[in-house]
Every structure is written in structure tokens, then in C-alpha cells.
Design an enzyme around this catalytic site. Structure first.
Site, PDB file in Angstrom:
ATOM      1  N   GLU A 190      -7.977  -5.097   5.163  1.00  0.00           N
ATOM      2  CA  GLU A 190      -7.821  -4.860   3.723  1.00  0.00           C
ATOM      3  C   GLU A 190      -6.715  -5.734   3.141  1.00  0.00           C
ATOM      4  O   GLU A 190      -6.811  -6.202   2.003  1.00  0.00           O
ATOM      5  CB  GLU A 190      -7.519  -3.365   3.479  1.00  0.00           C
ATOM      6  CG  GLU A 190      -8.754  -2.503   3.715  1.00  0.00           C
ATOM      7  CD  GLU A 190      -8.454  -1.063   4.099  1.00  0.00           C
ATOM      8  OE1 GLU A 190      -7.645  -0.845   5.029  1.00  0.00           O
ATOM      9  OE2 GLU A 190      -9.020  -0.161   3.485  1.00  0.00           O
ATOM     10  N   ARG A 225      -9.852  15.982   6.708  1.00  0.00           N
ATOM     11  CA  ARG A 225     -10.634  16.407   5.526  1.00  0.00           C
ATOM     12  C   ARG A 225     -11.996  16.939   5.947  1.00  0.00           C
ATOM     13  O   ARG A 225     -12.582  16.430   6.908  1.00  0.00           O
ATOM     14  CB  ARG A 225     -10.858  15.213   4.584  1.00  0.00           C
ATOM     15  CG  ARG A 225      -9.609  14.787   3.871  1.00  0.00           C
ATOM     16  CD  ARG A 225      -9.840  13.508   3.078  1.00  0.00           C
ATOM     17  NE  ARG A 225      -8.957  12.448   3.542  1.00  0.00           N
ATOM     18  CZ  ARG A 225      -9.056  11.169   3.222  1.00  0.00           C
ATOM     19  NH1 ARG A 225     -10.016  10.757   2.415  1.00  0.00           N
ATOM     20  NH2 ARG A 225      -8.216  10.283   3.703  1.00  0.00           N
ATOM     21  N   ARG A 254      -2.688  -2.258  -3.281  1.00  0.00           N
ATOM     22  CA  ARG A 254      -3.873  -1.428  -3.100  1.00  0.00           C
ATOM     23  C   ARG A 254      -3.743  -0.249  -4.062  1.00  0.00           C
ATOM     24  O   ARG A 254      -2.778   0.518  -3.981  1.00  0.00           O
ATOM     25  CB  ARG A 254      -3.931  -0.924  -1.665  1.00  0.00           C
ATOM     26  CG  ARG A 254      -5.131  -0.072  -1.436  1.00  0.00           C
ATOM     27  CD  ARG A 254      -5.201   0.402  -0.010  1.00  0.00           C
ATOM     28  NE  ARG A 254      -6.387   1.212   0.141  1.00  0.00           N
ATOM     29  CZ  ARG A 254      -6.776   1.728   1.279  1.00  0.00           C
ATOM     30  NH1 ARG A 254      -6.073   1.515   2.373  1.00  0.00           N
ATOM     31  NH2 ARG A 254      -7.859   2.449   1.334  1.00  0.00           N
ATOM     32  N   HIS A 287     -12.712   3.201  -0.239  1.00  0.00           N
ATOM     33  CA  HIS A 287     -12.720   2.221   0.863  1.00  0.00           C
ATOM     34  C   HIS A 287     -13.343   0.888   0.436  1.00  0.00           C
ATOM     35  O   HIS A 287     -13.796   0.105   1.270  1.00  0.00           O
ATOM     36  CB  HIS A 287     -13.493   2.754   2.099  1.00  0.00           C
ATOM     37  CG  HIS A 287     -12.779   3.839   2.834  1.00  0.00           C
ATOM     38  ND1 HIS A 287     -13.440   4.897   3.418  1.00  0.00           N
ATOM     39  CD2 HIS A 287     -11.471   4.028   3.091  1.00  0.00           C
ATOM     40  CE1 HIS A 287     -12.564   5.703   3.990  1.00  0.00           C
ATOM     41  NE2 HIS A 287     -11.355   5.186   3.804  1.00  0.00           N
ATOM     42  N   ASN A 330       0.886  -1.173   0.000  1.00  0.00           N
ATOM     43  CA  ASN A 330       0.000   0.000   0.000  1.00  0.00           C
ATOM     44  C   ASN A 330       0.923   1.222   0.000  1.00  0.00           C
ATOM     45  O   ASN A 330       1.465   1.599   1.033  1.00  0.00           O
ATOM     46  CB  ASN A 330      -0.880  -0.048   1.261  1.00  0.00           C
ATOM     47  CG  ASN A 330      -1.829   1.125   1.345  1.00  0.00           C
ATOM     48  OD1 ASN A 330      -1.834   2.004   0.484  1.00  0.00           O
ATOM     49  ND2 ASN A 330      -2.625   1.149   2.413  1.00  0.00           N
TER      50      ASN A 330
END
Ligand code: ADP
Length: 395
Positions: free
Chosen positions: A380, A241, A93, A181, A8
């Protein structure tokens, strides 16, 4: 030993995991590590689940570590501990698959070239994801590499939920909701179906609440709505964010505050959310500790909770009801206060909290069984490992 390397890669770090999969398809984690500080003197650390000695290495002063050098450090560690022959594939990813990459895909020259065309859709992440793919191809050209896309799980979202109210010509240029996601949502959909197949066939909302945060509405395990949009900036308030914000604020900042597009982007992605509102931190743990004596930290926590409740309410309307609510990721899995506040804020749906189960983070945390609420830890890396394994030629 047959190992899959999970990568990732971001702008400032490369995270990795080493996984094996047994004959029954169960994923086992052998190691997890990361190179932090790409573009500076990086630090590499790796921890092993199977008794090998942990690794910690700091690059000499003045060395600017590239993605390729970071992957070199990871491969050296794999070689020293297991031997490079143990590696049978790598799974990456990748943030954006655009409209066409809707399932895990072998990464070869053709697919890499197509994925590069999507860089304008995710300029902060896609180039770094692909830099890691290309570096690994240079270092180990024979190793099969598979890409898993954060957008892919949302390919089932209908146009009515996907399209913006813009002229059709712009939608056709790809300006629409993609959602993110998705690797986490795919993992949760499979884990929930394995444990509770009857509920998983119904209307399920998954709240992935980490540093980035979003909701996914699923029917029968398929995504039908999500809060993130064209980018990972939309929807819920997040660590740094804004989440959804009136777009007119952006024109105002540019015209009246004379901010450049880059400065507005930095503000909305990196300086807002929990960090911006509290002026203290983007970490829920810090904010919870500070809340008693820090009004701005309290406001950040209240706004975060309010936005989760409000967006779940909107998604329940889109699903026409709710059978299960699932919390996952750093905040969803660990912050029992947030979970309790959200469940209490949704009491009008008939959701009631099982306080003791919530405090102990049991699987089911609601006293009500319809709708019911659950905590399922996401993984993940395991999802990427399974997808990678399924596409390897000699599995
Ligand atoms: P990322 O989006 O970076 O993958 P994670 O899913 O790892 O994020 O979530 C990271 C966030 O989870 C942290 O920033 C912190 O706010 C939150 N978190 C982690 N542990 C706890 C905890 N014990 N209590 C509350 N929040 C936590």
C-alpha cells in the site's frame, strides 16, 4: 535524494515509510517506522533499508504522546538521516473519501474541511487520519500533502451492488456500500496487469486477508463488487471483527442484554472474529500452533476458512465466472494451509492446487490454469508513493 513520506495514522499508532521513485517510476523503500502508543508514553522505532543505524526511542514516563508529537519524532529522524530538504511530499492513507474523493487528492484547507464532514462515516479512523494531516501542515506548512482513500478504488461498483435494500431517501443520504482496502486492491490490480495482462482483463477476485479482511471482484482491473460495506465491519470474518452478522442480533443485544451502542460496537469490532471465537488470539500463527489441542482455535480457523470460501462463491456468481483468484496481505501471503483449504473448497470451479508451489509461495499456486490462483504481496505504501508523486507540482 527526493523522498516521499507515507503516513498511516490510527488511534493508537502512526506508521510511516520513506520512499523514493526512480526515473522509470520504480518505488524504492528507504525506511519504515512507527510510533506506537499514541495517548500514552509512545515508543518510536525506525529501520532503514540503506545501511543507516536503526532508531528506537521510548518517551519518558508520564508523557502522553499526541499525533503531532509522533510526527515530530518522525520528522526529527528524517532530518537527522537525510535532512528535511530531501522531503518533497507526503502521502496519507485516508480511510474514507465518501462519494466525491474517488482519486488521490491534494490536501488543502478546502479538501480537509470536506473530509472532516465524512467523520461520521468512519468515526474510528477518519479523525486520526486527519489529525496527522493537520499536524504535518503545522510542522511543515510548505510540504505538499496528498490523500489516498481506501474507498476510492470501489467508485466503479454499479448501484445494483452498491445500494442496500433501504428506502431511496436513505441511500441518497449516503447510506450505501463504499468498500475498503482500495489502496491495496489498486496496487494488486496494477501489479497483476503488469505481469499477466491477458488474465487481468478478465474476472479476478482478490482476497485481501490480513487483520482486516475483504474480497474484491474485478473485471478488467476495475472493482465491481466487494465484501466490505458501509463500514469495514461487513463481509468476511476478521481478526477481531465479526464480518456480516444478522442485524437483528444487534437489537437483541441492546434490548435483552442491555448493551449500549458503544458496547455493541466494541464487541463487533474488537472482541469478535478469530479472537472472539477462539478466546485465544486474533493471530493466525498462534491459532495454527494451538489448533491441535484447542477445539475453539480449530473452530475459529474452520469458520474463517468457510466464510472465505462461501463469499468467494457468491462473488463468482456476481462476476459470472472466474479467471483468477489472488491472495494477498498478512494471512493471504503467509498462510499456505488457508490457501490450500480455500482452493480445495473451490474445486467445483475447476481450481486445483499446486502443493509444492503453494508451500514455496510461488507466484502461481494452482495446477489449473483456468481458473488459476496466485499470491501477490501487497504494498500500500508503494501505491501511495506513486499516487503522491504523480500529483506533486515539480515532478
Ligand atoms: P493489517 O490488516 O493489520 O495490515 P496484515 O496484512 O499485516 O494486517 O496481517 C496481519 C495478520 O497476518 C496477523 O494478524 C496474522 O494473523 C497474519 N500472519 C502474519 N504472518 C503470518 C504467517 N506467517 N502465517 C499465518 N498468518 C500470518
Amino acid at each position: 535524494m527526493r523522498l516521499i513520506l507515507i503516513i498511516n495514522a490510527g488511534s493508537s499508532s502512526v506508521k510511516c515509510a520513506l520512499m523514493t521513485i526512480d526515473a522509470k517510476g520504480l518505488v524504492q523503500e528507504c525506511a519504515r517506522g512507527q510510533v506506537d502508543g499514541i495517548g500514552r508514553e509512545a515508543e518510536f522505532s525506525m529501520r532503514f533499508a540503506d545501511g543507516h543505524k536503526d532508531i528506537k526511542e521510548v518517551m519518558p514516563a508520564g508523557v502522553k504522546t499526541s499525533h503531532k508529537e509522533a510526527l515530530g519524532l518522525i520528522l526529527k529522524a528524517v532530518d537527522n538521516v537525510y535532512g528535511l530538504n530531501a522531503l518533497i511530499g507526503a502521502g496519507h492513507r485516508i480511510v474514507h473519501g465518501g462519494p466525491n474523493f474517488v482519486k488521490p487528492t491534494k490536501l488543502d484547507s478546502t479538501s480537509i474541511a470536506e473530509l472532516k464532514k465524512l467523520i461520521p462515516l468512519a468515526p474510528l479512523h477518519q479523525p486520526h487520519n486527519l489529525a496527522a494531516v493537520e499536524s504535518l501542515r503545522e510542522l511543515l506548512p510548505e510540504l505538499p500533502q496528498i490523500g489516498c482513500f481506501d474507498t476510492a478504488f470501489h467508485a466503479t461498483i454499479p448501484d445494483v451492488a452498491r445500494n442496500f435494500a433501504l428506502p431511496k431517501a436513505l441511500i441518497e443520504k449516503g447510506i450505501k456500500r463504499y468498500g475498503f482496502h482500495g489502496i491495496s486492491y489498486n496496487y494488486i490490480a496494477e501489479a497483476f496487469a503488469a505481469r499477466d495482462p491477458w488474465r487481468a482483463r478478465g474476472r479476478v477476485i482478490v482476497a485481501h486477508l490480513g487483520n482486516g479482511a475483504s474480497l474484491c471482484g474485478m473485471i478488467n482491473g476495475q472493482s465491481v463488487a466487494t465484501t466490505m460495506g458501509f463500514s469495514a465491519l461487513d463481509g468476511l470474518m476478521m481478526g477481531t471483527r465479526t464480518g456480516s452478522i444478522d442485524p437483528a442480533v444487534i437489537f437483541y443485544l441492546m434490548r435483552e442484554e442491555k448493551m449500549t451502542p458503544d458496547a455493541v460496537e466494541k464487541l463487533l469490532y474488537n472482541q469478535s472474529g478469530l479472537l472472539g471465537v477462539s478466546g485465544l488470539s486474533n493471530d493466525m500463527r498462534t491459532l495454527r500452533k494451538a489448533a491441535l489441542n484447542h477445539p475453539d482455535a480449530r473452530m475459529a480457523l474452520s469458520m474463517f476458512t468457510y466464510r472465505v470460501i462461501r463469499e468467494i462463491g457468491s462473488m463468482v456468481a456476481a462476476l459470472n465466472g472466474l479467471d483468477a483468484l489472488i491472495f494477498t496481505a498478512g494471512i493471504g501471503e503467509n498462510d499456505s494451509v488457508l490457501r490450500a483449504d480455500v482452493i480445495q473448497g473451490l474445486s467445483h470451479l475447476g481450481l486445483t492446487l499446486d502443493e509444492s508451489a503453494n508451500n514455496k509461495r510461488e507466484h502461481q499456486i494452482s495446477a489449473s490454469s483456468h481458473p488459476a490462483a496466485f499470491v501477490i504481496p501487497t504494498n500500500e505504501e508503494a501505491m501511495i508513493a506513486r499516487a503522491t508523486m504523480s500529483l506533486l507540482p515539480d515532478r
